[in-house]
Design a protein around this motif. Sequence first.
Motif, short mmCIF file in Angstrom:
data_model
loop_
_atom_site.label_atom_id
_atom_site.label_comp_id
_atom_site.label_asym_id
_atom_site.label_seq_id
_atom_site.Cartn_x
_atom_site.Cartn_y
_atom_site.Cartn_z
N GLU A 28 -15.76 0.44 -3.52
CA GLU A 28 -15.92 0.82 -4.68
C GLU A 28 -16.85 2.29 -4.56
O GLU A 28 -16.47 3.24 -5.37
N HIS A 29 -17.68 2.37 -3.73
CA HIS A 29 -18.21 3.51 -3.54
C HIS A 29 -17.40 4.55 -2.90
O HIS A 29 -17.19 5.67 -3.57
N ASN A 32 -15.54 5.82 -5.90
CA ASN A 32 -16.11 6.77 -6.93
C ASN A 32 -16.25 8.16 -6.31
O ASN A 32 -16.04 8.93 -6.86
N GLU A 35 -12.92 9.72 -6.74
CA GLU A 35 -12.79 9.95 -8.15
C GLU A 35 -13.56 11.58 -8.52
O GLU A 35 -13.05 12.27 -9.07
N GLU A 36 -14.72 11.40 -8.07
CA GLU A 36 -15.59 12.65 -8.14
C GLU A 36 -14.76 13.92 -7.69
O GLU A 36 -14.78 15.07 -8.02
#
Length: 79
Positions: A28-29, A32, A35-36
């Motif tokens: 998940e990290h 993220n 995605e950033e």
Amino acid sequence: MIDKELFRKTEGRLYRYFRSLIEIDKLEHKANVLEEQENKIRQDIAEMNIFLEEESRSITYIRNEYKTLPQDLVMQKRK
């Protein structure tokens, strides 16, 4: 009292469960972070904050850098 086999199986299940939770958190990290990065790239493209160095640009054929022979010389060479 719990017998050894049941204890071993339960301990293994708990170990795998918590290991999978840690792995899920890592993924998940990473998602993220990616995605950033994607949002930053899209923002840069939208704002055109991209500078390409001269070496990294693609070849353009606007200028005629090659020499052409006049049509009559080409005809003479064919004869």
